[in-house]
Design a protein around this motif. Structure first.
Motif, PDB file in Angstrom:
ATOM      1  N   LEU A  52       0.824  -1.204   0.000  1.00 23.03           N
ATOM      2  CA  LEU A  52       0.000   0.000   0.000  1.00 23.03           C
ATOM      3  C   LEU A  52       0.862   1.259   0.000  1.00 23.03           C
ATOM      4  O   LEU A  52       0.475   2.280  -0.535  1.00 23.03           O
ATOM      5  CB  LEU A  52      -0.939   0.009   1.215  1.00 23.03           C
ATOM      6  N   LEU A  53       2.017   1.169   0.615  1.00 20.08           N
ATOM      7  CA  LEU A  53       2.916   2.324   0.664  1.00 20.08           C
ATOM      8  C   LEU A  53       4.085   2.059  -0.277  1.00 20.08           C
ATOM      9  O   LEU A  53       4.896   1.174  -0.043  1.00 20.08           O
ATOM     10  CB  LEU A  53       3.417   2.549   2.104  1.00 20.08           C
ATOM     11  N   ASP A  54       4.118   2.793  -1.346  1.00 18.73           N
ATOM     12  CA  ASP A  54       5.227   2.706  -2.296  1.00 18.73           C
ATOM     13  C   ASP A  54       5.682   4.128  -2.612  1.00 18.73           C
ATOM     14  O   ASP A  54       5.270   5.077  -1.936  1.00 18.73           O
ATOM     15  CB  ASP A  54       4.820   1.929  -3.549  1.00 18.73           C
ATOM     16  N   GLY A  55       6.493   4.281  -3.612  1.00 24.69           N
ATOM     17  CA  GLY A  55       7.016   5.609  -3.937  1.00 24.69           C
ATOM     18  C   GLY A  55       5.930   6.618  -4.268  1.00 24.69           C
ATOM     19  O   GLY A  55       6.004   7.784  -3.882  1.00 24.69           O
ATOM     20  N   THR A  56       4.902   6.177  -4.961  1.00 25.09           N
ATOM     21  CA  THR A  56       3.822   7.086  -5.356  1.00 25.09           C
ATOM     22  C   THR A  56       2.980   7.492  -4.151  1.00 25.09           C
ATOM     23  O   THR A  56       2.755   8.682  -3.909  1.00 25.09           O
ATOM     24  CB  THR A  56       2.939   6.420  -6.424  1.00 25.09           C
ATOM     25  N   THR A  57       2.497   6.499  -3.397  1.00 22.86           N
ATOM     26  CA  THR A  57       1.634   6.828  -2.258  1.00 22.86           C
ATOM     27  C   THR A  57       2.423   7.533  -1.152  1.00 22.86           C
ATOM     28  O   THR A  57       1.875   8.396  -0.466  1.00 22.86           O
ATOM     29  CB  THR A  57       0.947   5.567  -1.703  1.00 22.86           C
ATOM     30  N   ALA A  58       3.696   7.194  -0.995  1.00 24.09           N
ATOM     31  CA  ALA A  58       4.520   7.887   0.001  1.00 24.09           C
ATOM     32  C   ALA A  58       4.708   9.350  -0.402  1.00 24.09           C
ATOM     33  O   ALA A  58       4.718  10.236   0.462  1.00 24.09           O
ATOM     34  CB  ALA A  58       5.867   7.206   0.152  1.00 24.09           C
ATOM     35  N   GLY A  59       4.827   9.617  -1.668  1.00 24.09           N
ATOM     36  CA  GLY A  59       4.925  11.003  -2.146  1.00 24.09           C
ATOM     37  C   GLY A  59       3.658  11.785  -1.842  1.00 24.09           C
ATOM     38  O   GLY A  59       3.721  12.938  -1.389  1.00 24.09           O
ATOM     39  N   TYR A  60       2.503  11.170  -2.097  1.00 27.82           N
ATOM     40  CA  TYR A  60       1.236  11.834  -1.782  1.00 27.82           C
ATOM     41  C   TYR A  60       1.113  12.103  -0.282  1.00 27.82           C
ATOM     42  O   TYR A  60       0.685  13.175   0.138  1.00 27.82           O
ATOM     43  CB  TYR A  60       0.049  11.000  -2.244  1.00 27.82           C
ATOM     44  N   LEU A  61       1.488  11.110   0.517  1.00 25.69           N
ATOM     45  CA  LEU A  61       1.444  11.271   1.969  1.00 25.69           C
ATOM     46  C   LEU A  61       2.401  12.372   2.417  1.00 25.69           C
ATOM     47  O   LEU A  61       2.073  13.190   3.279  1.00 25.69           O
ATOM     48  CB  LEU A  61       1.786   9.952   2.664  1.00 25.69           C
ATOM     49  N   GLY A  62       3.584  12.410   1.809  1.00 33.23           N
ATOM     50  CA  GLY A  62       4.563  13.447   2.138  1.00 33.23           C
ATOM     51  C   GLY A  62       4.053  14.844   1.833  1.00 33.23           C
ATOM     52  O   GLY A  62       4.260  15.782   2.612  1.00 33.23           O
ATOM     53  N   VAL A  63       3.358  15.002   0.701  1.00 32.34           N
ATOM     54  CA  VAL A  63       2.801  16.312   0.353  1.00 32.34           C
ATOM     55  C   VAL A  63       1.736  16.716   1.371  1.00 32.34           C
ATOM     56  O   VAL A  63       1.698  17.873   1.817  1.00 32.34           O
ATOM     57  CB  VAL A  63       2.223  16.300  -1.082  1.00 32.34           C
ATOM     58  N   CYS A  64       0.875  15.773   1.768  1.00 31.48           N
ATOM     59  CA  CYS A  64      -0.165  16.078   2.767  1.00 31.48           C
ATOM     60  C   CYS A  64       0.456  16.482   4.103  1.00 31.48           C
ATOM     61  O   CYS A  64       0.020  17.454   4.733  1.00 31.48           O
ATOM     62  CB  CYS A  64      -1.086  14.880   2.959  1.00 31.48           C
TER      63      CYS A  64
END
Length: 195
Positions: free
Chosen positions: A88-100
């Motif tokens: 569930l947590l990969d480079g894409t979703t971690a990037g989105y989470l980081g922006v939030c």
């Protein structure tokens, strides 16, 4: 009388003596009382609602993209016919989470730390008639202390253990400090009627 003294200019009006800085500080210090816990809770609820609203503006679109990304990975795994681990947590979703998280922390600094350093209060504290003061000077804290206060409140809050630091004020005496107040050497005071 001025003519007798030889002064033809107009008389200067009487000015009251300037308030002694040390006496004024002593009066502020003696008048400062910790704010009621109910008012602090309402102020924090208002501030949290403002922060959550701004963060949600960024989080909802990014969250939707993250869900679509995860669903695409799950669909690809199902089509492959093999047993595959889908992270569930990969480079894409971690990037989105980081922006939030970046939006949350940056807006928190602008919304909480800057006004606390400048005026000693945020919108919620202003509405509730309370303010943050330095323990020793009873003035609004410096920016470094206000930033430290915000970070010690928000980082444990995001990690889920922040409630312990907030509940701490129920047992702390005499200033009813939470962990973030202890870290910044501040307390939350009821504003005097003249403020």
């Amino acid at each position: 009388m001025h003519r007798l003294a030889g002064d033809d200019g107009p008389a200067a009006p009487w000015k009251p003596p300037v308030d002694d800085v040390f006496q004024a500080a002593a009066r502020r210090h003696s008048a400062a009382r910790p704010a009621a816990l109910g008012r602090r809770l309402v102020a924090r609820a208002v501030d949290t609602a403002v922060l959550a609203t701004v963060t949600a503006v960024a989080a909802v679109p990014l969250g939707t993209k993250a869900i679509d990304h995860i669903n695409g990975k799950i669909d690809a795994a199902e089509r492959s016919g093999q047993t595959v681990t889908v992270w569930l947590l990969d480079g894409t979703t971690a990037g989105y989470l980081g922006v939030c998280l970046a939006v949350l922390f940056l807006f928190g600094v602008v919304y909480d730390a800057l006004p606390t350093a400048r005026w000693g209060r945020t919108l919620g504290k202003k509405l509730c008639g309370i303010e943050v003061r330095d323990i020793e000077g009873h003035e609004p804290p410096a920016f470094g202390a206000a930033l430290r206060r915000w970070l010690v409140y928000s980082v444990p809050g995001v990690l889920g253990v922040g409630v312990v630091g907030v509940v701490w004020c129920l047992f702390d005496r005499p200033w009813r400090q939470c962990w973030h107040d202890k870290a910044a050497h501040t307390f939350v005071a009821a504003r005097p009627p003249s403020a």
